[in-house]
Write an enzyme that holds these catalytic residues in place. Structure first.
Site, PDB file in Angstrom:
ATOM      1  N   LYS A 110       4.379  16.138 -23.466  1.00 15.93           N
ATOM      2  CA  LYS A 110       4.460  15.009 -24.559  1.00 15.93           C
ATOM      3  C   LYS A 110       4.277  13.809 -23.885  1.00 15.93           C
ATOM      4  O   LYS A 110       4.794  13.534 -22.885  1.00 15.93           O
ATOM      5  CB  LYS A 110       5.311  15.508 -25.198  1.00 15.93           C
ATOM      6  CG  LYS A 110       6.930  14.991 -24.626  1.00 15.93           C
ATOM      7  CD  LYS A 110       8.120  14.766 -25.464  1.00 15.93           C
ATOM      8  CE  LYS A 110       8.025  13.377 -25.980  1.00 15.93           C
ATOM      9  NZ  LYS A 110       8.912  12.601 -25.249  1.00 15.93           N
ATOM     10  N   HIS A 138      10.616  16.964 -30.302  1.00 18.20           N
ATOM     11  CA  HIS A 138      12.288  17.751 -30.075  1.00 18.20           C
ATOM     12  C   HIS A 138      12.905  18.168 -31.237  1.00 18.20           C
ATOM     13  O   HIS A 138      13.265  19.200 -31.511  1.00 18.20           O
ATOM     14  CB  HIS A 138      13.034  16.808 -29.079  1.00 18.20           C
ATOM     15  CG  HIS A 138      12.290  16.484 -27.850  1.00 18.20           C
ATOM     16  ND1 HIS A 138      11.567  17.270 -27.099  1.00 18.20           N
ATOM     17  CD2 HIS A 138      12.538  15.100 -26.980  1.00 18.20           C
ATOM     18  CE1 HIS A 138      11.372  16.686 -26.028  1.00 18.20           C
ATOM     19  NE2 HIS A 138      11.684  15.434 -25.868  1.00 18.20           N
ATOM     20  N   ARG A 189      -3.858   9.773  -6.353  1.00 21.95           N
ATOM     21  CA  ARG A 189      -4.945   9.163  -5.877  1.00 21.95           C
ATOM     22  C   ARG A 189      -4.860   8.499  -4.541  1.00 21.95           C
ATOM     23  O   ARG A 189      -5.680   7.717  -4.185  1.00 21.95           O
ATOM     24  CB  ARG A 189      -5.160   8.010  -6.999  1.00 21.95           C
ATOM     25  CG  ARG A 189      -6.168   8.330  -8.038  1.00 21.95           C
ATOM     26  CD  ARG A 189      -6.058   7.412  -9.134  1.00 21.95           C
ATOM     27  NE  ARG A 189      -4.786   6.787  -9.518  1.00 21.95           N
ATOM     28  CZ  ARG A 189      -4.474   5.731 -10.206  1.00 21.95           C
ATOM     29  NH1 ARG A 189      -5.699   4.937 -10.583  1.00 21.95           N
ATOM     30  NH2 ARG A 189      -3.429   5.469 -10.618  1.00 21.95           N
TER      31      ARG A 189
END
Ligand code: BG6
Length: 490
Positions: free
Chosen positions: A147, A240, A48
């Site tokens: 994740k 995991h 940004r």
């Protein structure tokens, strides 16, 4: 890895100034380039902040120097790599700001297009939507999601749903779990399905139990604001460790393609026995580290870490006795364990075989240890098979020794990091090592009742001293079943 010359790619890294991009993504892409296996293509950094491509390149060089292994930063490779880097000033969730990206991608409509979302997961839906509205999704465009996908089942479903609205073809969505890119995890497949030796033994008749440990000596590494809301169960087990469990426990897939493997993994997740509230005390242990020492260095109490609530009850350690209700694994516990600030970094899978059915040797020959197959993921990747052998000399004395395959010594070549392999897979369009929506959601279905039961009971996590193997209750978890964690046996 070999180069795929015909591919030309544009990888858009959204959140290019974040920790993951700086520590893992860009160094991995650079290392692929160093090894001459990265196909021609551009890496488009998006944030940004207003920045020129020149300034962005300088910033990347600075971080590569910090995060690359010693000696890997080479001027000639950097010149080549820098040419690939382009910067686009875009606020990724805001469609109106997409102009610079539209022009850049428009220059090469035929390049393989990848959007890598290295942003908080709450933004995945909005970013996918903005990418869609900007008309940037071609038939072969892929989106990579890091994740954690969600905080619980409902939020994971919401994210998956929102992303699917923009990318209706599930095959275009790559949910990354970097453990699946680790060399030894790959080796687990070779070991199981490339050898006739183990498969007949890989079942309840011969296996007494399985242990999966991912112990870390590091703490939360300045990630308090994320970690204190996540905890070890969400951060490590939901993804995991359950992925490792799936690869150990799944049936041999018919083929090595993404659908066959994913289907087998999902069957394992569905067969996990739910842990009911009444069992949560017996089958799970939560821990939180206290001040201690690791390698002779003092380390802080978890509650003194930055951006951790002073009265936090977040677990930094978890141990679970999991059971798989299917024909192959009935009655074989899978003991799972992970924690921060443990005695040492050590991740391994231990297949503990059953005892010999009949003892032939006199007592003075010594104890007979059960065979154990130890697959060490890190550090020092290796595969060891513990067996009983005779001690040389007159008389029958037995001792447990290892058949030891040290992978680094055997192959004497650089092992590509997990992100290197996975990034190249994304560029090549190979989703075998990525998670299907159903895997993520099924894993949450098993994890969520544990989280609910913990919060219902309101028990505080058990304290453990940094530099140990976790709270004593985790030792009790296996001792109660007349078993021991692998480090207590060696
Ligand atoms: C990440 C977790 O997914 O995996 C971290 O968020 C953890 O908390 C890391 O430290 C472990 O990865 P590795 O590859 O160092 O074992």
């Amino acid at each position: 890895m070999s180069a795929t010359a015909s591919i030309d790619f544009d990888m858009v890294v959204i959140g290019a100034n974040g920790d993951l991009a700086r520590r893992k993504l860009l160094p991995s892409l650079y290392l692929l380039d160093l090894d001459s296996v990265l196909p021609p293509g551009r890496i488009i950094g998006v944030t940004r902040h207003a920045l020129s491509t020149e300034a962005y390149r300088e910033e990347v060089a600075e971080h590569l120097r910090i995060h690359l292994p010693e000696g890997a930063f080479r001027d000639d490779v950097w010149q080549r790599f820098a040419e690939r880097l382009v910067y686009a000033h875009v606020s990724a969730a805001d469609r109106a700001s997409y102009g610079p990206l539209e022009s850049l991608l428009g220059e090469r409509p035929d390049a393989e297009r990848v959007f890598y979302l290295s942003t908080p997961p709450q933004l995945y839906g909005a970013i996918s939507q903005a990418v869609r509205e900007a008309g940037l999704i071609t038939d072969s465009t892929r989106i990579v999601l890091e994740k954690p996908i969600g905080h619980d089942l409902a939020s994971a479903q919401a994210i998956n749903h929102a992303v699917a609205n923009a990318f209706p073809n599930e095959d275009q969505i790559y949910r990354i779990d970097h453990y699946l890119g680790k060399e030894t995890v790959q080796n687990l497949m070779a070991l199981r399905f490339g050898n006739a030796l183990f498969e007949p033994m890989w079942r309840a008749e011969h296996v007494d139990h399985v242990q999966i440990t991912v112990a870390e000596s590091i703490g939360i590494e300045g990630r308090g604001s994320y970690y204190d809301h996540a905890g070890a169960l969400r951060d490590m087990v939901q993804n995991h460790i359950l992925q490792l469990l799936c690869l150990v426990a799944m049936e041999p897939p018919a083929r090595l393609d993404q659908t066959s493997i994913r289907e087998e993994k999902i069957k394992v997740l569905r067969a996990l026995r739910p842990i009911a509230e009444r069992d949560v005390h017996d089958k799970t242990v939560r821990g939180q580290y206290r001040a201690g020492a690791i390698d002779g260095q003092p380390v802080k109490h978890y509650l003194d870490e930055d951006r951790v609530a002073p009265d936090s009850t977040t677990e930094t350690f978890v141990a679970i006795k999991a059971e798989i209700d299917n024909w192959r694994w009935a009655g074989v516990p899978f003991y799972l364990r992970t924690g921060k600030r443990m005695q040492q970094r050590q991740s391994e899978i231990v297949i503990h075989f059953r005892a010999v059915p009949h003892r032939l040797f006199a007592d003075k020959a010594g104890a007979i240890q059960d065979n154990r197959l130890v697959i060490r993921l890190q550090p020092n990747e290796s595969i060891r098979l513990g067996m009983m052998v005779k001690v040389p000399g007159i008389g029958m004395k037995l001792r447990a020794e290892d058949l030891n395959l040290n992978l680094a010594e055997t192959f004497k070549q650089r092992t590509p990091g997990a992100y290197e392999r996975l990034l190249l897979d994304v560029i090549r369009g190979n989703a075998t090592l990525f998670m299907h929506r159903e895997e993520v959601e099924t894993a949450w279905r098993w994890i969520e009742p544990i989280l609910d039961a913990w919060s219902e009971r309101g028990d505080a996590p058990r304290a453990y001293m940094a530099g140990t193997w976790g709270p004593s209750e985790s030792i009790a978890l296996v001792v109660r079943d007349d078993r021991a964690w692998s480090e207590q046996l060696t």
